[in-house]
Design a protein around this motif. Sequence first.
Motif, short mmCIF file in Angstrom:
data_model
loop_
_atom_site.label_atom_id
_atom_site.label_comp_id
_atom_site.label_asym_id
_atom_site.label_seq_id
_atom_site.Cartn_x
_atom_site.Cartn_y
_atom_site.Cartn_z
N MET A 157 -33.04 14.21 -28.18
CA MET A 157 -33.23 13.57 -26.88
C MET A 157 -31.87 13.10 -26.36
N ASN A 158 -31.56 13.47 -25.09
CA ASN A 158 -30.24 13.11 -24.57
C ASN A 158 -30.30 11.85 -23.73
N ASP A 159 -29.11 11.45 -23.25
CA ASP A 159 -29.04 10.18 -22.52
C ASP A 159 -29.83 10.22 -21.22
N VAL A 160 -29.88 11.41 -20.56
CA VAL A 160 -30.62 11.50 -19.32
C VAL A 160 -32.09 11.18 -19.55
N GLU A 161 -32.65 11.68 -20.66
CA GLU A 161 -34.05 11.44 -20.96
C GLU A 161 -34.32 9.97 -21.28
N LEU A 162 -33.26 9.22 -21.61
CA LEU A 162 -33.42 7.82 -21.97
C LEU A 162 -32.97 6.86 -20.86
N MET A 163 -32.87 7.38 -19.63
CA MET A 163 -32.39 6.53 -18.55
C MET A 163 -33.43 5.51 -18.13
N VAL A 164 -32.94 4.38 -17.63
CA VAL A 164 -33.80 3.28 -17.22
C VAL A 164 -33.25 2.70 -15.92
N LEU A 165 -34.15 2.19 -15.10
CA LEU A 165 -33.74 1.56 -13.84
C LEU A 165 -33.69 0.05 -14.03
N PRO A 166 -32.52 -0.56 -13.88
CA PRO A 166 -32.42 -2.03 -14.02
C PRO A 166 -32.79 -2.76 -12.73
N LEU A 167 -33.60 -3.78 -12.88
CA LEU A 167 -33.95 -4.68 -11.79
C LEU A 167 -33.66 -6.11 -12.24
N VAL A 168 -33.08 -6.90 -11.36
CA VAL A 168 -32.76 -8.29 -11.69
C VAL A 168 -33.36 -9.19 -10.61
N VAL A 169 -34.12 -10.17 -11.05
CA VAL A 169 -34.70 -11.14 -10.13
C VAL A 169 -33.90 -12.43 -10.19
N ARG A 170 -33.61 -12.99 -9.04
CA ARG A 170 -32.92 -14.28 -9.00
C ARG A 170 -33.94 -15.37 -9.29
N LEU A 171 -33.72 -16.09 -10.37
CA LEU A 171 -34.68 -17.09 -10.82
C LEU A 171 -33.96 -18.40 -11.10
N GLU A 172 -33.71 -19.15 -10.04
CA GLU A 172 -33.04 -20.44 -10.18
C GLU A 172 -34.01 -21.47 -10.76
N ARG A 173 -33.46 -22.54 -11.33
CA ARG A 173 -34.31 -23.59 -11.91
C ARG A 173 -35.07 -24.33 -10.83
N VAL A 174 -34.46 -24.48 -9.67
CA VAL A 174 -35.10 -25.16 -8.54
C VAL A 174 -35.56 -24.10 -7.54
N ASN A 175 -36.76 -24.25 -7.05
CA ASN A 175 -37.34 -23.35 -6.05
C ASN A 175 -37.37 -21.89 -6.51
N PRO A 176 -38.02 -21.61 -7.62
CA PRO A 176 -38.16 -20.21 -8.03
C PRO A 176 -39.03 -19.45 -7.04
N PRO A 177 -38.94 -18.13 -7.02
CA PRO A 177 -39.75 -17.36 -6.07
C PRO A 177 -41.23 -17.39 -6.41
N GLU A 178 -42.04 -17.16 -5.42
CA GLU A 178 -43.46 -16.95 -5.64
C GLU A 178 -43.65 -15.64 -6.41
N ARG A 179 -44.64 -15.63 -7.31
CA ARG A 179 -44.86 -14.44 -8.13
C ARG A 179 -45.14 -13.20 -7.28
N THR A 180 -46.03 -13.32 -6.31
CA THR A 180 -46.36 -12.16 -5.47
C THR A 180 -45.14 -11.67 -4.71
N ASP A 181 -44.34 -12.59 -4.19
CA ASP A 181 -43.13 -12.19 -3.47
C ASP A 181 -42.20 -11.40 -4.38
N ALA A 182 -42.05 -11.84 -5.63
CA ALA A 182 -41.16 -11.16 -6.57
C ALA A 182 -41.68 -9.76 -6.89
N LEU A 183 -42.99 -9.63 -7.07
CA LEU A 183 -43.56 -8.31 -7.37
C LEU A 183 -43.39 -7.37 -6.18
N GLU A 184 -43.62 -7.87 -4.98
CA GLU A 184 -43.45 -7.03 -3.80
C GLU A 184 -41.99 -6.66 -3.60
N SER A 227 -47.92 -4.46 -0.19
CA SER A 227 -48.59 -5.70 -0.59
C SER A 227 -49.01 -5.56 -2.04
N VAL A 228 -48.88 -6.62 -2.80
CA VAL A 228 -49.35 -6.65 -4.19
C VAL A 228 -50.46 -7.67 -4.30
#
Length: 214
Positions: free
Chosen positions: A1-28, A170-171
Amino acid sequence: MNDVELMVLPLVVRLERVNPPERTDALEAAAMAVLSLLDDPGEFAEPVAAWESTGKIRKVVRRARGAEWARVLALPGRTIEHRTAEVRVHPPVPLDAWPKDLSRLQVSGTEMSDTVPPGPASPPILRENPELTMSAGKAMAQAGHAAQLAWWATSPADRAAWRTQGLAVSVRTATVHDFKAMVAAGLPVVRDAGFTEIEPGSCTFAAEAPWFTP
C-alpha cells in the motif's frame, strides 16, 4: 500500500475555552469546508485529485485554540466561517506525514453541544443516525463524509444550483424510523470504517436532497 492510498484530509475546528461553537454549526462548517475543496481545489488540485482517486474519504478532525489556531492559519488551507463555528480544511496529506503544527493538535476533547435548537433545515440535509453516540469531532468527520458522497452523487447541473446557494448544507439528527428508511432507499449513506469510536460498517449519516431519486 502506497502513500496515496493512505491519504487523509485534515480538518481543524477552532475550539476556544470561552464561547465554543454550537455543535450543529461545527458539523455544518466541516461539511461545507469539504465541499469547498471538492468544488474548487485551486492550488490544492493535485493532492485533492490523488486523494479522491483512491475512492477513500478518510478525514481526521483536530482542535485548536489561541496560539495553536494562529499556527493553523499560517499553514496552507482555507477557513470556513459558519455562524458560531470556524473550521479550517487543509490539503490531503499522507496519513503518516502530517505537518508538525497539525500533527501535535489534539483529536480528543472535541466536545460541543447545541445550547439552542437549530433553526429550520434547508436541503441538502445530512441526517445523523440517532442510534450512535459519537464525539463532536467524530461527527464532524462523518458529516464531511456525507457531504462528499452527496457531492459525488450530484449531477453537474444540480451542483451548479447547489453552488448558487454557497454549497450550504443542514445537519440534523434523524428519527430512528426515518434513518432506516433513508438507508433502505439507497440515498448516499456513510458506512464507517471503524477506526475510532464505533463498530466497522456502522451507518453514521445519510444525505437527502431534492435531486436524489432513490
